[in-house]
Design a protein around this motif. Structure first.
Motif, PDB file in Angstrom:
ATOM      1  N   TYR A   1       0.799  -1.231   0.000  1.00 19.23           N
ATOM      2  CA  TYR A   1       0.000   0.000   0.000  1.00 19.23           C
ATOM      3  C   TYR A   1       0.831   1.281   0.000  1.00 19.23           C
ATOM      4  N   ILE A   2       1.747   1.414   0.929  1.00 18.61           N
ATOM      5  CA  ILE A   2       2.503   2.668   1.006  1.00 18.61           C
ATOM      6  C   ILE A   2       3.313   2.898  -0.262  1.00 18.61           C
ATOM      7  N   ASP A   3       4.129   1.935  -0.638  1.00 15.77           N
ATOM      8  CA  ASP A   3       4.978   2.078  -1.826  1.00 15.77           C
ATOM      9  C   ASP A   3       4.148   2.292  -3.084  1.00 15.77           C
ATOM     10  N   GLN A   4       3.045   1.573  -3.204  1.00 15.37           N
ATOM     11  CA  GLN A   4       2.241   1.668  -4.425  1.00 15.37           C
ATOM     12  C   GLN A   4       1.512   3.003  -4.523  1.00 15.37           C
ATOM     13  N   LEU A   5       1.012   3.513  -3.417  1.00 16.34           N
ATOM     14  CA  LEU A   5       0.345   4.822  -3.448  1.00 16.34           C
ATOM     15  C   LEU A   5       1.344   5.936  -3.764  1.00 16.34           C
ATOM     16  N   VAL A   6       2.538   5.840  -3.226  1.00 18.91           N
ATOM     17  CA  VAL A   6       3.572   6.826  -3.549  1.00 18.91           C
ATOM     18  C   VAL A   6       3.878   6.774  -5.045  1.00 18.91           C
ATOM     19  N   ASP A   7       3.990   5.571  -5.598  1.00 21.80           N
ATOM     20  CA  ASP A   7       4.287   5.422  -7.020  1.00 21.80           C
ATOM     21  C   ASP A   7       3.151   5.964  -7.894  1.00 21.80           C
ATOM     22  N   VAL A   8       1.912   5.607  -7.560  1.00 18.58           N
ATOM     23  CA  VAL A   8       0.760   6.067  -8.335  1.00 18.58           C
ATOM     24  C   VAL A   8       0.679   7.587  -8.344  1.00 18.58           C
ATOM     25  N   LEU A   9       0.798   8.192  -7.179  1.00 21.94           N
ATOM     26  CA  LEU A   9       0.645   9.643  -7.082  1.00 21.94           C
ATOM     27  C   LEU A   9       1.831  10.381  -7.701  1.00 21.94           C
ATOM     28  N   SER A  10       3.006   9.774  -7.680  1.00 21.48           N
ATOM     29  CA  SER A  10       4.157  10.385  -8.342  1.00 21.48           C
ATOM     30  C   SER A  10       3.962  10.399  -9.852  1.00 21.48           C
ATOM     31  N   ARG A  11       3.389   9.322 -10.390  1.00 19.48           N
ATOM     32  CA  ARG A  11       3.145   9.256 -11.828  1.00 19.48           C
ATOM     33  C   ARG A  11       2.000  10.186 -12.244  1.00 19.48           C
ATOM     34  N   ALA A  12       1.001  10.320 -11.379  1.00 18.39           N
ATOM     35  CA  ALA A  12      -0.150  11.155 -11.723  1.00 18.39           C
ATOM     36  C   ALA A  12       0.163  12.634 -11.587  1.00 18.39           C
TER      37      ALA A  12
END
Length: 345
Positions: free
Chosen positions: A133-144
């Motif tokens: 969750y933490i790593d994936q949300l950081v990745d998603v929001l960085s890309r968006a």
């Protein structure tokens, strides 16, 4: 001069007719920028899926749009109940437009890390809260929320300044371009005690500069946790209030007395079965509808968003009837286990 040009054109066409045998089925249509363009014979060209007129095809730089990450994904006020059950947690829900996801976490005292599962039997070392969750949300929001050399190139195009308002706007723009609704993350604490609460706070650190609204639920709203959270004058982790017990009060760690409010708990939840006697098999009665409507409206009048979890999942016509009724009554979040069905609802 015009006559000379016309003559040259005629010669060129005649030369082409002699030197290149007419084979319409084999002629390739080339983009306008191609130096050796030959128009396709009439009737031989048509639009097809995936076609791109740009050099480089679909990978051409002209087609690389930063906000395209979530293009054609409408936001839906769906809560992805037990999100960790999905083949790809976080991404499956967000790809269907869900704005809220949920993770059940367990603290392992052997390594002081949080692990994700519905029960102990399903825990594995690989499925950590940070990884799923933490790593994936950081990745998603960085890309968006892209911030790169292209952003810097256009930093003075509008009136926002890159270092202040523009940066703040960038950080608080959610996964959905131009929408200030953050992604909501419910963290259901399965293990009790202050140790679990403080471990959650520690592991959430990478999300603190991201547009994610974190709510604790489950054991996260027990007295030992809320007595710590309620007195805080400034907080970035909130609670999920009990929809059926909004009038209860308690004593905080500072000795003060506290109660449920929307500043402490932006959302109030309850299980569907505890909120109504209606099971969805038949149309809701007038009395049941009035009771359920009053429950939702009373909470909303106090500033809470509402959610009823564990709605019927089968038969599907019962599930859809319950969803439709709750939607019509104005619930703020539609709780869903079948995220694809809820997105198509």
């Amino acid at each position: 001069m015009l006559g000379l040009l016309q003559g040259l054109i005629c010669v060129s066409l005649a030369h082409s007719a002699v030197s290149v045998p007419a084979q319409p089925a084999q002629l390739a249509w080339l983009p306008p920028s191609h130096p050796h363009q030959r128009p396709a014979p009439r009737g031989e060209y048509r639009m097809e899926p995936g076609y791109s007129p740009y050099p480089g095809g679909k990978d051409a730089p002209e087609l690389r749009m930063p906000s395209g990450f979530s293009r054609n994904i409408p936001e839906r006020r769906i809560h992805s109940h037990n999100d960790y059950w999905r083949d790809v947690p976080v991404y499956t829900a967000l790809s269907h437009g869900a704005l809220s996801i949920e993770a059940d976490v367990w603290l392992n005292p052997k390594d002081d890390k949080l692990y994700v599962s519905h029960n102990v039997a399903s825990l594995t070392r690989a499925r950590t809260f940070s990884r799923l969750y933490i790593d994936q949300l950081v990745d998603v929001l960085s890309r968006a929320n892209v911030h790169d050399e292209e952003t810097a190139f256009f930093d003075k195009t509008d009136y926002w300044t890159m270092a202040n308002e523009r940066e703040e706007r960038r950080l608080w723009t959610s996964f959905y371009e131009g929408n200030l609704t953050p992604i909501q993350l419910l963290v259901d604490l399965k293990t009790r005690g202050n140790e679990t609460y403080h471990t959650v706070l520690r592991e959430l650190e990478p999300l603190r500069s991201r547009p994610v609204l974190v709510l604790l639920t489950g054991n996260g709203i027990n007295l030992d946790v809320r007595s710590q959270v309620a007195p805080q004058m400034s907080r970035d982790v909130f609670l999920d209030a009990p929809l059926l017990r909004l009038d209860e009060t308690w004593q905080g760690m500072d000795g003060g007395h506290y109660g449920w409010n929307s500043t402490l708990a932006p959302m109030a939840s309850a299980s569907f079965a505890s909120a109504t006697s209606w099971d969805g098999r038949k149309a809701i009665s007038a009395a049941q509808e009035t009771t359920l409507s009053q429950l939702l409206r009373t909470a909303q009048g106090r500033g809470f968003k509402t959610r009823l979890w564990s709605t019927p999942r089968w038969p599907t016509h019962v599930r859809d009837r319950v969803w439709r009724t709750l939607y019509d009554l104005g619930t703020d979040w539609l709780d869903a286990d079948d995220i694809e069905a809820a997105a198509a609802f």
